[in-house]
Design an enzyme around this catalytic site. Structure first.
Site, PDB file in Angstrom:
ATOM      1  N   GLY B  57       0.884  -1.156   0.000  1.00 47.27           N
ATOM      2  CA  GLY B  57       0.000   0.000   0.000  1.00 47.27           C
ATOM      3  C   GLY B  57       0.912   1.192   0.000  1.00 47.27           C
ATOM      4  N   CYS B  58       0.372   2.322  -0.339  1.00 46.97           N
ATOM      5  CA  CYS B  58       1.205   3.519  -0.408  1.00 46.97           C
ATOM      6  C   CYS B  58       1.431   4.055   1.000  1.00 46.97           C
ATOM      7  CB  CYS B  58       0.471   4.524  -1.277  1.00 46.97           C
ATOM      8  SG  CYS B  58       1.321   6.045  -1.538  1.00 46.97           S
ATOM      9  N   GLN B  59       0.434   3.887   1.868  1.00 52.35           N
ATOM     10  CA  GLN B  59       0.473   4.472   3.203  1.00 52.35           C
ATOM     11  C   GLN B  59       1.012   3.528   4.271  1.00 52.35           C
ATOM     12  OE1 GLN B  59      -0.493   7.507   4.401  1.00 52.35           O
ATOM     13  NE2 GLN B  59      -1.184   8.433   2.522  1.00 52.35           N
ATOM     14  N   SER B 125      -5.229   3.619   0.272  1.00 49.31           N
ATOM     15  CA  SER B 125      -4.044   2.854  -0.131  1.00 49.31           C
ATOM     16  C   SER B 125      -3.236   2.361   1.076  1.00 49.31           C
ATOM     17  CB  SER B 125      -3.180   3.653  -1.096  1.00 49.31           C
ATOM     18  OG  SER B 125      -2.893   4.928  -0.611  1.00 49.31           O
TER      19      SER B 125
END
Lengths: 416, 148
Positions: B57-59, B125
């Site tokens: 995930g981006c986060q 995300s």
């Protein structure tokens, strides 16, 4: 509202300014919105919203083409904004102002067009360690295409560019230098005038990514002597989908067009196309006319408030927030440059920034979490991401107090 | 218990934090509970925290490891963010130790019912949506393997 720079503003005046921004009075999860994600995108004053709505209600037609009344009026309005931006940036000529989709688009345009003309195998492009991905990837793409190399200026632990190292990187293979005016993650205001001066001593042009600077400080491209300066409307109280590329005429004239299509041509036959002159050469297709009109209204709004006030107000908020945040035990600020814009990146000891963002969101507080599109910078500090609170002139001390108590709450909930 | 029954049990559990919208600190209790579950999730052995098992995930990052035991599909999972980890723990509780075909067909309705749907938004995300997809894919793959 109009503000005279000589008058010291009271909290009452700030409330009047806040009233210009309808969205700020919203509630989120049942709590008053506290918007501290301005470095990502600012909110819009009703003057900007009204200008866009009025354009579509009364003035819309395509530009540059029609002989009819509406088309001439729309063209006049569109070109008037170009002149307004020329004045705003103090550029020599309005043909040096190109409308783009935003900062990312502006940088891609320069990387591609300048690169095709001027970058050869083994040439070098200098960027800094704190660049946004938008000022890294377009250069990597042209480097891949031309067989050139990226060289990176390192920064110190405070998040400041090491100028000696920069000077050492400049050499006869350097074809362009591209650095941000203000770091979106660290808030550092870079010494761009000095960077340009040193580069020009070797006849190397410089592109400045001004996405974070334009809403916060007066930019004078003539005084800076910048070759290219890019910014986005939406971070400067204007609409999304439109941005600006300033480029010195001598460079823009030499560069090939970026995209082909309508508006950018003088004549087309199947054998040969003659390109239009500046600025149309770089504006293929119907431009974002409503966006440009909105951006014009945003520039008017900023000019009315004045950079003297904006700078003083935001510095005061930055100072207050820094002091308050550092009172929180276990909080570490990333980016401690002496010369800093109104954004603070930080981490709470041992707590993931995503968790902090989720808890603050529940309290109606909007901050940004993650790597902020600066992964190499995160690697430099050996962290996965940060929490970033970024301020605009419409933010208040009370909101910062709320942020601080929100962080205390997050610490209590999430701490071990 | 079936996947559906476990989901109902979780909804029941979370209902005690629900005192209507906007009402004071019901969300705090809910997140406290979620974080509690994150802390109680058995630590994932470092040897499973491989590149291969990472759901990006981006986060926040999620690790997911699947294995079979007595015909059932089991999951081990972890996340670097505590809130995500709490949701990961819930997913494991719902989907782990069931028949692969039941997992691939499962309809997950509990997240919405306990008012945490926003965490499944792709814009978050956080890796959670990708993790659910991956869990179901494992279900499908193991089911196929059993059929072959």
């Amino acid at each position: 509202m109009q503000v005279s720079p000589s008058i010291k503003l009271t909290e009452n005046d700030i409330m009047k300014i806040r009233n210009d921004f309808p969205l700020l009075s919203q509630k989120v999860h049942g709590k008053p919105l506290i918007y501290l994600d301005n470095a990502s995108s600012s909110q819009k004053p009703k003057q900007v919203i009204d200008a866009i709505s009025n354009y579509y209600l009364n003035e819309h037609s395509n530009v540059h083409r029609g002989v009819h009344y509406l088309s001439s009026a729309a063209t006049e309005k569109y070109e008037a904004v170009r002149e307004k931006i020329r004045k705003f940036l103090n550029a020599a000529s309005s043909c040096e102002i190109i409308f783009t989709k935003g900062t990312t688009d502006s940088i891609n345009l320069v990387a591609s067009s300048f690169g095709k003309k001027f970058i050869q195998k083994n040439d070098e492009i200098i960027i800094s360690e704190m660049e946004h991905h938008s000022n890294i990837v377009p250069w990597q793409m042209i480097c891949d295409e031309r067989g050139a190399k990226i060289r990176v200026i390192p920064i110190n632990d405070n998040g400041e560019i090491l100028m000696d190292e920069f000077n050492n990187l400049l050499n006869e293979k350097t074809k362009i230098v591209a650095v941000s005016h203000i770091s979106n993650t660290l808030g550092t205001i870079n010494p761009v005038k000095e960077i340009i001066y040193l580069s020009h001593k070797r006849n190397i042009p410089v592109l400045i990514d001004g996405a974070q600077a334009i809403p916060h400080l007066k930019v004078d491209v003539k005084e800076l002597d910048a070759d290219f300066y890019c910014f986005s409307s939406h971070k400067a109280y204007g609409p999304t989908g439109v941005g600006v590329l300033f480029g010195k005429e001598k460079w823009l004239n030499e560069m090939p067009p970026y995209q082909g299509g309508g508006d950018m041509i003088k004549s087309v036959t199947f054998e040969k196309t003659i390109y239009n002159e500046l600025p149309q050469k770089f504006e293929a297709g119907t431009p974002p006319i409503a966006g440009v009109v909105g951006l014009g209204a945003a520039i008017d709004y900023i000019n009315n408030i004045g950079f003297d006030f904006i700078l003083e107000r935001e510095n005061e908020l930055l100072e207050y927030a820094t002091k308050k945040l550092l009172n929180i035990k276990g909080l570490k600020i990333y980016g401690n440059s002496k010369n800093k814009g109104a954004a603070i990146s930080f981490l709470l000891d041992g707590i993931h920034p995503y968790d902090v963002g989720v808890i603050l969101d529940q309290l109606g507080i909007a901050v940004r979490t993650g790597h902020h599109c600066t992964q190499p910078l995160m690697e430099r500090f050996r962290i996965a991401g940060t929490v970033r609170a970024s301020f605009a002139f419409y933010n208040t001390r009370e909101e910062i107090d709320q942020l601080v108590s929100g962080l205390e709450k997050a610490k209590k909930l999430l701490g071990n | 218990m079936s996947i559906e029954e476990i989901q109902n049990e979780i909804i029941e559990e979370f209902s005690m934090f629900d005192c209507g919208e906007d009402s004071g600190d019901s969300w705090t209790a809910k997140y406290e509970h979620l974080i509690e579950m994150a802390k109680e999730l058995p630590a994932m052995d470092e040897k499973f925290k491989t590149e291969e098992n990472i759901v990006r995930g981006c986060q926040s990052r999620v690790w997911l490891h699947a294995y079979q035991e007595k015909g059932n599909l089991k999951f081990l999972a972890d996340s670097d963010a505590l809130v995500t980890k709490g949701l990961v723990a819930l997913m494991v509780r719902v989907l782990s130790d069931h028949k692969p075909s039941d997992i691939s067909k499962a309809e997950l309705f509990f997240i919405e019912k306990i008012g945490l749907r926003e965490h499944l938004s792709p814009t978050r995300s956080n890796g959670l949506l990708a993790m659910i997809k991956q869990m179901k894919l494992y279900g499908l793959a193991f089911h196929q393997k059993q059929m072959d």
